[in-house]
Design an enzyme around this catalytic site. Structure first.
Site, PDB file in Angstrom:
ATOM      1  N   HIS A 135      36.989  22.163 -14.536  1.00  0.00           N
ATOM      2  CA  HIS A 135      35.734  23.264 -14.696  1.00  0.00           C
ATOM      3  C   HIS A 135      36.449  24.561 -14.470  1.00  0.00           C
ATOM      4  CE1 HIS A 135      33.133  19.523 -13.497  1.00  0.00           C
ATOM      5  NE2 HIS A 135      34.033  19.434 -13.105  1.00  0.00           N
ATOM      6  N   HIS A 137      30.066  13.635 -15.432  1.00  0.00           N
ATOM      7  CA  HIS A 137      30.499  13.345 -14.351  1.00  0.00           C
ATOM      8  C   HIS A 137      29.758  11.621 -13.431  1.00  0.00           C
ATOM      9  CE1 HIS A 137      32.315  17.480 -14.240  1.00  0.00           C
ATOM     10  NE2 HIS A 137      33.211  16.097 -13.017  1.00  0.00           N
ATOM     11  N   GLU A 168      31.909   9.040  -9.220  1.00  0.00           N
ATOM     12  CA  GLU A 168      33.612  10.208  -8.859  1.00  0.00           C
ATOM     13  C   GLU A 168      32.662   9.481  -8.107  1.00  0.00           C
ATOM     14  OE1 GLU A 168      32.755  13.981  -8.781  1.00  0.00           O
ATOM     15  OE2 GLU A 168      34.621  14.186  -7.351  1.00  0.00           O
ATOM     16  N   ASP A 207      40.487  19.212 -12.215  1.00  0.00           N
ATOM     17  CA  ASP A 207      39.085  19.440 -12.404  1.00  0.00           C
ATOM     18  C   ASP A 207      39.114  20.639 -11.538  1.00  0.00           C
ATOM     19  OD1 ASP A 207      36.053  18.380 -11.071  1.00  0.00           O
ATOM     20  OD2 ASP A 207      37.093  17.053  -9.728  1.00  0.00           O
ATOM     21  N   ASP A 208      39.101  21.180 -10.256  1.00  0.00           N
ATOM     22  CA  ASP A 208      38.871  22.333  -9.249  1.00  0.00           C
ATOM     23  C   ASP A 208      40.611  22.864  -9.134  1.00  0.00           C
ATOM     24  OD1 ASP A 208      36.203  23.003  -9.746  1.00  0.00           O
ATOM     25  OD2 ASP A 208      36.394  20.824  -8.784  1.00  0.00           O
TER      26      ASP A 208
END
Ligand code: HPA
Ligand code: ZN
Length: 331
Positions: free
Chosen positions: A16, A194, A197, A275-276
């Site tokens: 992201h 997504h 998760e 991811d981040d």
């Protein structure tokens, strides 16, 4: 594990861009835009990154994104990430962005996409990092808001390749977004979501059957449903797994307990992603190093992960072959 396995050419498929906002840049952009931050220092920001679950992270992630205001801000954010890619042997990246995080606070959609795509173009030309963009809908917001976002983005449809679904998973199943995903596919876009998760295997089934996704982002809870594991294996539906993210968000308690090796041994098309990265402790290399240190991965597993990253990408078959040859040459 020899270090050269960390230097294999790779693709990143689950990042992201707002999650690559490092605290240093958060402060710099706040100052540039005349905004106050609720932190005294970069260290205080980092110290606040202790999460119990996805939502406690998302609250800080959306707050941090408020410093992004101008086209230059989005350019600088994206460029910094692409420099990391170049330094970490990431040769291709498919980047998520969350337009609603910005348009809902009055930042026009063109400001966001123009800044990001200008950096992607320069990243290709100056760093040799190829890229694609994936527009994500925020699932905690309404299906109508997602449809309005798609409509607003359609005039820029040549700038993104797929649509995705992110934000708070529990209580917001993929089925909520069937109509907007139908529309996106009719407009020629690929789809990802997504799922699995924090949410149950049922959400992964919905993403596959209703949203007709090409990849599942995360997907680690698939192991709870043997029929689902069979389906994912048979169709080689890629899972974009994010190891450091899963530890930071308490999906697994330690890296030694992460199921990535198990997923590989089940024959699933597993990829590794950050991811981040600014929030979860690292980019691609840090993720690769963390799994290599904690899990009984063989050198062949590490090579498979590099190969899978290209196989699972939205590159053409010809481009995939070129990158797979580069992996072979590096081993
Ligand atoms: N999960 C869901 N939404 C997100 C994430 C994530 O890991 N990161 C940014 N938005
Ligand atoms: Zn994600």
């Amino acid at each position: 594990m020899t270090t050269n396995l960390l230097t294999l050419p790779k693709a990143e498929l689950h990042i992201h861009i707002e999650g690559s906002l490092e605290p240093e840049m958060m402060f710099a952009l706040a100052q540039r835009n005349g905004l106050a931050l609720p932190y005294d220092s970069v260290e205080a920001v980092r110290a606040a990154y202790q999460f119990e679950h996805l939502q406690s992270f998302l609250d800080l992630y959306y707050a941090g994104a408020r410093v992004l205001q101008t086209e230059q801000d989005f350019y600088d954010l994206t460029w910094a990430y692409l420099e990391k890619c170049a330094a970490q042997f990431v040769r291709h990246t498919e980047i998520f962005f969350d337009p609603q995080t910005h348009t809902d606070r009055g930042i026009p959609f063109p400001v966001v996409i123009d800044g990001i795509t200008a950096a992607l173009r320069d990243g290709q030309q100056r760093l040799g990092v190829s890229s694609g963009l994936i527009l994500c809908f925020l699932r905690h917001l309404s299906a109508e808001a997602a449809m309005a976002t798609l409509e607003e983005a359609l005039p820029y449809g040549d700038r993104f390749l797929a649509v995705g679904l992110d934000s708070s998973e529990m209580g917001h199943p993929p089925s909520k977004f069937q109509a907007v995903f139908d529309r996106a596919r009719a407009e020629g876009f690929l789809t990802v979501a997504h799922a699995g998760e924090e949410g149950p295997p049922e959400y992964i089934w919905e993403a596959l059957k209703l949203l007709k996704v090409s990849r599942i982002d995360h997907g680690v809870r698939c192991v709870e449903d043997p029929a689902l594991v069979d389906f994912l294996g048979e169709h080689q539906i890629p899972l974009t797994v994010c190891p450091l993210s899963n530890i930071k968000l308490c999906v697994f308690d330690t890296m030694a307990h992460h199921n990535l090796k198990h997923l590989l041994d089940l024959g699933l098309c597993v990829t590794v992603n950050s991811d981040d990265p600014a929030y979860f402790g690292g980019y691609m290399t840090e993720n690769m190093a963390a799994i290599a240190a904690a899990l009984p991965l063989t050198p062949e597993d590490m090579i498979t992960l590099a190969q899978n990253s290209f196989r699972a990408s939205f590159l053409s078959d010809e481009q995939k072959q070129t990158f797979l040859q580069a992996v072979a040459q590096a081993t």
